[in-house]
Design an enzyme around this catalytic site. Structure first.
Site, PDB file in Angstrom:
ATOM      1  N   ASP A   1       0.812  -1.414  -0.079  1.00 11.21           N
ATOM      2  CA  ASP A   1      -0.017  -0.004   0.007  1.00 11.21           C
ATOM      3  C   ASP A   1       0.759   1.105  -0.037  1.00 11.21           C
ATOM      4  OD1 ASP A   1      -2.623  -0.948   0.050  1.00 11.21           O
ATOM      5  OD2 ASP A   1      -2.519  -1.169   2.244  1.00 11.21           O
TER       6      ASP A   1
HETATM    7  C1  GLC Z   1      -0.845   2.493   5.851  1.00 12.35           C
HETATM    8  C2  GLC Z   1      -0.240   1.160   6.620  1.00 12.35           C
HETATM    9  C3  GLC Z   1      -0.318   0.176   5.776  1.00 12.35           C
HETATM   10  C4  GLC Z   1      -1.603  -0.236   5.355  1.00 12.35           C
HETATM   11  C5  GLC Z   1      -2.391   1.212   4.637  1.00 12.35           C
HETATM   12  C6  GLC Z   1      -3.696   0.680   4.569  1.00 12.35           C
HETATM   13  O1  GLC Z   1      -0.362   3.113   4.860  1.00 12.35           O
HETATM   14  O2  GLC Z   1       1.171   1.511   6.772  1.00 12.35           O
HETATM   15  O3  GLC Z   1       0.459  -0.908   6.246  1.00 12.35           O
HETATM   16  O4  GLC Z   1      -1.669  -1.240   4.686  1.00 12.35           O
HETATM   17  O5  GLC Z   1      -2.208   2.022   5.514  1.00 12.35           O
HETATM   18  O6  GLC Z   1      -4.812   1.562   5.181  1.00 12.35           O
HETATM   19  C1  GLC Z   2      -1.390  -3.900   5.622  1.00 12.25           C
HETATM   20  C2  GLC Z   2      -2.941  -4.019   4.567  1.00 12.25           C
HETATM   21  C3  GLC Z   2      -2.522  -4.944   3.296  1.00 12.25           C
HETATM   22  C4  GLC Z   2      -1.172  -4.588   2.643  1.00 12.25           C
HETATM   23  C5  GLC Z   2      -0.079  -4.426   3.360  1.00 12.25           C
HETATM   24  C6  GLC Z   2       1.210  -4.023   2.879  1.00 12.25           C
HETATM   25  O1  GLC Z   2      -1.005  -5.331   5.781  1.00 12.25           O
HETATM   26  O2  GLC Z   2      -4.002  -4.679   5.125  1.00 12.25           O
HETATM   27  O3  GLC Z   2      -3.622  -4.588   2.587  1.00 12.25           O
HETATM   28  O4  GLC Z   2      -1.265  -5.147   1.421  1.00 12.25           O
HETATM   29  O5  GLC Z   2      -0.337  -3.732   4.650  1.00 12.25           O
HETATM   30  O6  GLC Z   2       1.243  -2.668   2.541  1.00 12.25           O
END
Ligand code: GLC
Ligand code: GLC
Length: 814
Positions: free
Chosen positions: A487
């Site tokens: 993300d």
């Molecule tokens: C933030 C977190 C990440 C998560 C994303 C989605 O970026 O660092 O881990 O997946 O939020 O809400």
């Molecule tokens: C968090 C989010 C997931 C994402 C991951 C890496 O675990 O829930 O959707 O893939 O972060 O950013």
């Protein structure tokens, strides 16, 4: 140092001192009513949706961390001394404090001045309520005269509004008290048809429903005025902050034991039957009274408890293993599937690190979670797949999340993550392999929940696949969109506004930045789709699919290989990300694990080279880092990933979710020692002895462990709700132990450590129970099978000939 121990026979983790480094929690409930409960009885409850139907209030980010919950106070009415048998919030020194977190229940208690008190908390199956079953024993030589005070603080339903809209909320609280039951009915007078109740099995001496009356001014939960005085004022909340507290007086003879049951529940009435009498404003209680009466009865509570235990016994019996490694056994047999059920139930919405107001059910997250629970609750997995698919957009794209109450997708946490749709194929194929229920593909499913737009699920999968193909960049690799699985790798957003969300801010059109990760995911998902098509005798579609995969693999070979590992991406200017050419972030874990998992580079040796680079550059004693070197400053063109200090989260932490990708990749290369070694590095049970460093629960995975660039290298964060649960379960059971459902039968393909002489497993699959004994007779991974005494060619046990049968599988590996 340890704060407790595993009681594997009872399937419990026993915490023996209350001051754990962080709250160590458990989940109650498995259908619609859920609770989070910490080892000192902190936490909250909700019905279906942690944001929109919150029953009890919880203050996040509190000091101390975990205050507010299901608190019971005991008071010695001779001396006026009072304490909490869950340690918090009064925090007196208890003898023999224990918190036993088990499957769907938690028991907390201890002894204070000769009074032993333990409370079992659980949610009965099929009910929208939680039981607090308090057992008191007088271990003194003299009679004891005690007061018991229960307490909960009600949330005014929408947890987000509850924490912000005080000008309204301080004036809307309403309750009713009838027959020892406290009813919380804020907004029931108008558009809500639901209410909460808090009941008690014993006669009460009084009650409180107004917080200020219970606590007293300038006091916290550690010294409520009503408890200190030993008397309740029968307050009726009208506005301000409704709470529920019963005051019960008991006299216990020496050695005497008494049980008191409290119930916290949720109930709905049809709009035309809200009030009794209809012209009044009094809640109609006709349907809830029998439920309350049922569970205030100790015999019924015992029965409900046994039913819950047998429910969990059934769930866990799907796969039980006996290997030479205790950590593997304990996690596979008990805690990892337990955590998978929690991620199934609440996705990433409610934990002690997810506020329950931020996220609903993620499309990508929930699709992956399927890998960890489909074998336990196939019917509910089916429903989940169809719910997810119904939020898919006509373009094949996906909302990033949906709210469980409405099942409608939304863009509240961003959209246009170009990997999202492909995960639906991964989840669906796992379901098909597990169940053989091909009918799901013909199920009509709408797009974006629009009536009239229904198409068979199979068409949704096709659109997912085409969505990627319609969005390729100049190297023939998939455009990344807002981000892919990671993300935080935001190659199109260029955010320079403080506080702006990287996930929701406007994204550039993004015609340049490409993701090698999505390319690998496409190869894996596309392979599954080709098999599905072939199975349905759609040979042309299957062939087209395979041709597209081949083209994608070629693009990876041509433009996604950096020399010693796979590249991560191309940025918006067409520059490489995750390359030896970069100053920082030269190598990323995701494409290494995923490309090899998808079979890319198996023939030309690049798979092996990539994994050796991982071993050399990313593997640490605490797990495999997401990238190296960490980003030491903020890079506008990379986004959130470089916003984290080095060693945390996506910026070079051990992001436990993708460690199993490398385990699977190592297993695919036949390197069992390495695969299992990586498995143990992040296995929470194996880390129990370093609880002071690890800090999170030793019985469940955490999202991340701080990487070596962080001062707290080895410290875990964000326990429970993480894709780590499903992926580790899948990696260890299906790829290391190698017991793998396939379209045509149960594959047996263990890639285990050289030192193991073998292992045993029981696996339920397609209505039969397989008893598998694996014996190592040589150092390799070559499998020979004998099924029910008859040698079978290959390594797939054919599908069972009858339901309910037992199949004896002897596997030799050499
Ligand atoms: C933030 C977190 C990440 C998560 C994303 C989605 O970026 O660092 O881990 O997946 O939020 O809400
Ligand atoms: C968090 C989010 C997931 C994402 C991951 C890496 O675990 O829930 O959707 O893939 O972060 O950013």
């Amino acid at each position: 140092m340890q704060y407790g121990y595993f009681d594997d026979d009872k399937r419990e983790y026993v915490i023996t001192r209350p001051d754990t480094p962080l709250p160590w929690i458990n989940y109650l409930g498995c259908q619609a009513f859920f609770g989070l409960i910490s080892n000192t009885a902190g936490g909250y409850s909700f019905y279906r949706d942690a944001r929109l139907r919150r029953l009890t209030r919880y203050r996040y980010n509190n000091v101390p961390f975990d205050v507010g919950g299901r608190y019971i106070y005991l008071r010695d009415d001779h001396t006026g001394t009072y304490w909490s048998p869950s340690w918090q919030p009064v925090c007196r020194d208890l003898n023999d404090y224990q918190c036993r977190h088990g499957m769907g229940y938690t028991i907390i208690g201890g002894e204070y001045r000769g009074i032993e008190a333990r409370t079992r908390f659980f949610v009965p199956l099929h009910e929208d309520l939680e039981v607090w079953q308090l057992t008191l024993t007088n271990r003194r030589a003299a009679p004891a005269v005690l007061s018991i005070f229960s307490s909960v603080e009600f949330c005014l339903w929408d947890a987000q509004d509850d924490a912000a809209n005080f000008q309204r909320n301080f004036s809307i609280g309403e309750v009713e008290v009838e027959d020892r039951v406290i009813y919380h009915k804020t907004e029931y007078r108008e558009r809500r048809n639901h209410f909460a109740y808090f009941a008690c099995s014993a006669p009460v001496a009084g009650f409180e429903t107004q917080r200020e009356a219970f606590l007293g001014p300038y006091r916290g939960w550690d010294r409520p005025l009503a408890v200190e005085r030993g008397i309740a004022s029968n307050s009726i909340a009208h506005g301000w902050s409704p709470v529920g507290s019963h005051h019960v007086r008991v006299q216990l003879e020496p050695g005497e034991t008494r049980q008191i049951i409290f119930l916290l529940g949720y109930s709905e009435n049809p709009p035309q039957q809200k009030f009794d009498p209809p012209s009044s404003q009094t809640i109609f209680k006709g349907s809830v009274r029998p439920v309350i009466a049922k569970y205030l009865d100790a015999g019924n509570v015992e029965r409900a408890c046994r039913a819950l235990a047998s429910h969990w016994c059934d769930l866990l019996s799907t796969c039980q293993v006996d290997t030479p490694d205790a950590h593997t056994n304990r996690m596979v047999n008990i805690w990892n599937p337990c955590q998978c059920m929690a991620t199934f139930n609440v996705s990433r919405s409610a934990s002690f690190y997810e506020s329950g107001i931020g996220r609903g059910l993620g499309f990508r997250d929930s699709s992956q979670d399927l890998l960890g629970f489909v074998q336990m609750v196939p019917a509910r997995a089916r429903e989940r797949i169809l719910d997810l698919a119904a939020t898919q957009l006509p373009t094949g794209g996906a909302y990033h999340q949906y709210q469980p109450l409405t099942k409608r997708g939304n863009n509240d946490i961003g959209g246009n993550f170009n990997d999202d749709p492909l995960w639906l194929i991964i989840g669906t194929s796992a379901y098909l392999k597990e169940t053989g229920d091909w009918s799901i593909l013909d199920e009509p499913v709408p797009y974006d929940n629009q009536p009239g737009s229904e198409q068979p699920l199979y068409e949704h999968l096709q659109r997912s696949f085409r969505y990627t193909l319609e969005r390729l960049g100049r190297h023939g690799l998939p455009l990344i969109g807002r981000a892919d699985w990671n993300d935080c790798l935001n190659l199109n957003c260029f955010s320079d506004t403080p506080g702006e969300s990287f996930q929701t801010t406007t994204n550039k059109e993004g015609k340049v930045a490409e993701s090698v990760f999505i390319a690998a995911l496409f190869v894996l998902a596309g392979g599954e789709l080709a098999s599905i098509a072939a199975h349905r005798h759609l040979d042309q579609e299957s062939a087209t699919c395979l041709a597209e995969i081949e083209r994608m693999e070629q693009a990876i070979r041509d433009h996604g290989w950096d020399g010693k590992w796979f590249l991560r991406a191309y940025d918006d200017a067409g520059r490489k990300v995750g390359s030896a050419e970069c100053d920082e972030g030269k190598i990323f874990i995701e494409p290494q694990g995923f490309a090899v998992m998808a079979g890319v580079g198996m023939e030309d040796g690049t798979a092996r080279t990539a994994l050796d680079s991982v071993n050399e550059l990313l593997a640490t004693d605490h797990g495999i880092l997401l990238l190296q070197p960490a980003f030491s400053r903020y890079y506008l063109h990379l986004g959130e990933i470089s916003s984290y200090p080095p060693g945390y989260k996506e910026n070079a932490a051990i992001f436990c979710h993708n460690n199993p990708w490398v385990m699977i990749a190592e297993a695919r290369l036949g390197r069992g020692d390495r695969a299992h070694d990586y498995y143990l590095r992040i296995n929470p049970s194996a880390r129990q002895s370093i609880s002071d460093l690890h800090r999170c629960e030793p019985y469940v995975y955490s999202q991340m462990i701080a990487g070596r660039d962080a001062p707290s290298f080895g410290e875990a964060k964000n326990s429970w709700l993480t894709g780590t649960a499903a992926w580790n379960y899948y990696a260890v059971t299906q790829w290391i132990l190698g017991i793998r459902p396939s379209y045509d039968g149960l594959e047996i393909a263990p890639v285990i450590p050289a030192s193991w002489s073998g292992f045993r497993a029981t696996r339920k699959f397609r209505g039969a129970t397989y008893h598998v004994a694996v014996r190592r007779t040589g150092p390799g991974n070559h499998v020979s099978l004998v099924v029910d005494g008859v040698p079978v060619a290959g390594n797939t046990v054919p599908l069972p000939s009858r339901q309910g049968g037992e199949v004896i599988v002897e596997a030799t590996i050499e």
